[in-house]
Design a protein around this motif. Structure first.
Motif, short mmCIF file in Angstrom:
data_model
loop_
_atom_site.label_atom_id
_atom_site.label_comp_id
_atom_site.label_asym_id
_atom_site.label_seq_id
_atom_site.Cartn_x
_atom_site.Cartn_y
_atom_site.Cartn_z
N ALA A 1 55.67 14.98 87.22
CA ALA A 1 54.26 14.99 86.80
C ALA A 1 53.44 14.03 87.64
N ALA A 2 53.98 12.83 87.91
CA ALA A 2 53.27 11.87 88.75
C ALA A 2 53.06 12.44 90.15
N PHE A 3 54.08 13.08 90.69
CA PHE A 3 53.96 13.70 92.01
C PHE A 3 52.88 14.77 92.00
N GLY A 4 52.77 15.52 90.90
CA GLY A 4 51.73 16.53 90.77
C GLY A 4 50.33 15.92 90.83
N HIS A 5 50.22 14.65 90.46
CA HIS A 5 48.95 13.92 90.55
C HIS A 5 48.81 13.21 91.89
N GLY A 6 49.80 13.38 92.77
CA GLY A 6 49.75 12.74 94.09
C GLY A 6 50.30 11.33 94.11
#
Length: 144
Positions: A91-96
């Motif tokens: 999820a964090a990666f999805g936010h960059g």
């Protein structure tokens, strides 16, 4: 208004950029240990920020909260001024948001692109690694 005198004229300074990632009032405890208490941090585009402190100061815990590995007990995380939750690293990666750890000994045999996209390499329709896209995206990340 912030101004700068230049050759007899007044030139307006551009506004300071807004933070991309903000942590406000972050607290985290583990059994018998309060790792973080009311920590706030803002990260701005184009700026390098260092987390410095003694062993046990909470640096790794804060990074793990930013990257979705740990969940804060209290506080908020905002991206571009919008409150978000990061229930997982994915999820964090999805936010960059991701972390590239300083210890690289385990990954010496991998390319820079492979290290950047470790665990989330771009895939083709057949679900194999899309090497061309990965190298292109790595160049863009490094240029940024």
């Amino acid at each position: 208004m912030d101004t700068t005198a230049q050759h007899g004229s007044v030139k307006e300074r551009p506004p300071a950029p807004a933070p991309r990632l903000t942590l406000s009032g972050i607290s985290k405890s583990f059994p018998g240990v309060r790792a973080l208490h009311n920590v706030s941090l803002s990260l701005y585009p184009g700026q390098v920020t260092a987390l410095i402190g003694e062993n046990g100061a909470g640096k790794s815990t804060l990074v793990k909260i930013m990257t979705g590995i740990y969940q804060p007990d209290e506080g908020t995380i905002s991206i571009d001024g919008q409150a978000v939750t990061m229930p997982s690293a994915h999820a964090a990666f999805g936010h960059g948001v991701t972390a590239i750890h300083q210890e690289t000994v385990l990954f010496d045999d991998l390319s820079v692109a492979e290290n950047i996209f470790l665990g989330h390499a771009p895939r083709t329709r057949l679900r194999t690694i899309d090497w061309r896209t990965m190298r292109k995206n790595a160049r863009e990340v490094l240029d940024t």
